[in-house]
Design a protein around this motif. Sequence first.
Motif, PDB file in Angstrom:
ATOM      1  N   GLY A 148      68.273 102.981   8.432  1.00 58.92           N
ATOM      2  CA  GLY A 148      67.438 104.154   8.672  1.00 58.92           C
ATOM      3  C   GLY A 148      67.054 104.350  10.121  1.00 58.92           C
TER       4      GLY A 148
ATOM      5  N   HIS B 151      58.303  99.774  13.427  1.00 54.05           N
ATOM      6  CA  HIS B 151      58.614  99.442  12.041  1.00 54.05           C
ATOM      7  C   HIS B 151      58.618  97.934  11.898  1.00 54.05           C
ATOM      8  CE1 HIS B 151      59.633 103.572  11.036  1.00 54.05           C
ATOM      9  NE2 HIS B 151      60.358 103.621  12.145  1.00 54.05           N
TER      10      HIS B 151
ATOM     11  N   GLN C  36      64.768 106.636   5.014  1.00 57.92           N
ATOM     12  CA  GLN C  36      63.741 105.607   4.950  1.00 57.92           C
ATOM     13  C   GLN C  36      64.157 104.426   5.818  1.00 57.92           C
ATOM     14  OE1 GLN C  36      63.046 104.072   1.040  1.00 57.92           O
ATOM     15  NE2 GLN C  36      61.468 102.665   1.700  1.00 57.92           N
ATOM     16  N   VAL C  37      63.234 104.007   6.650  1.00 57.30           N
ATOM     17  CA  VAL C  37      63.514 102.897   7.554  1.00 57.30           C
ATOM     18  C   VAL C  37      63.212 101.574   6.854  1.00 57.30           C
ATOM     19  CG1 VAL C  37      62.903 101.806   9.735  1.00 57.30           C
ATOM     20  CG2 VAL C  37      62.986 104.306   9.570  1.00 57.30           C
ATOM     21  N   GLN C  38      64.140 100.655   6.977  1.00 57.94           N
ATOM     22  CA  GLN C  38      63.920  99.313   6.443  1.00 57.94           C
ATOM     23  C   GLN C  38      64.399  98.269   7.430  1.00 57.94           C
ATOM     24  OE1 GLN C  38      65.783  99.217   2.443  1.00 57.94           O
ATOM     25  NE2 GLN C  38      63.742  98.677   1.704  1.00 57.94           N
TER      26      GLN C  38
END
Length: 119
Positions: free
Chosen positions: A26, A108, A1-3
């Motif tokens: 991520g 993102h 999961q990208v944060q």
Amino acid sequence: QVQLVESGGGLVQSGDSLRLSCVASGISVSVNDITWYRQTPGEDRELVAGITTEGSVNYAYSANGRFTSSRDNARHTLYLHMNNLNHEDTGVYYCSSSRSSWYGIINHWGQGTQVTVAS
């Protein structure tokens, strides 16, 4: 999961400085261009500063000479140093990553950090 997690905002006085941080997880920040945006109520997000994977930087006219964008790939962290702040710098600051892929640009966004400059 990208944060992407921004921090460092706050309430400051005109003329003060702040350093915003954006910690990425991520994703590999070394292969992403990073852009800082500012948004005020009722307005679209506007570009404040950007830094490419090669380290090239660009700034909005209002930020030029006062803001510095930098990156620490080893710490997965991006920085926005802001000096001589004024009331017009008030807003929510977001960091955004982007990179090209075979199927398009992958973006993102962080959740933002509030900067308020008292006049």
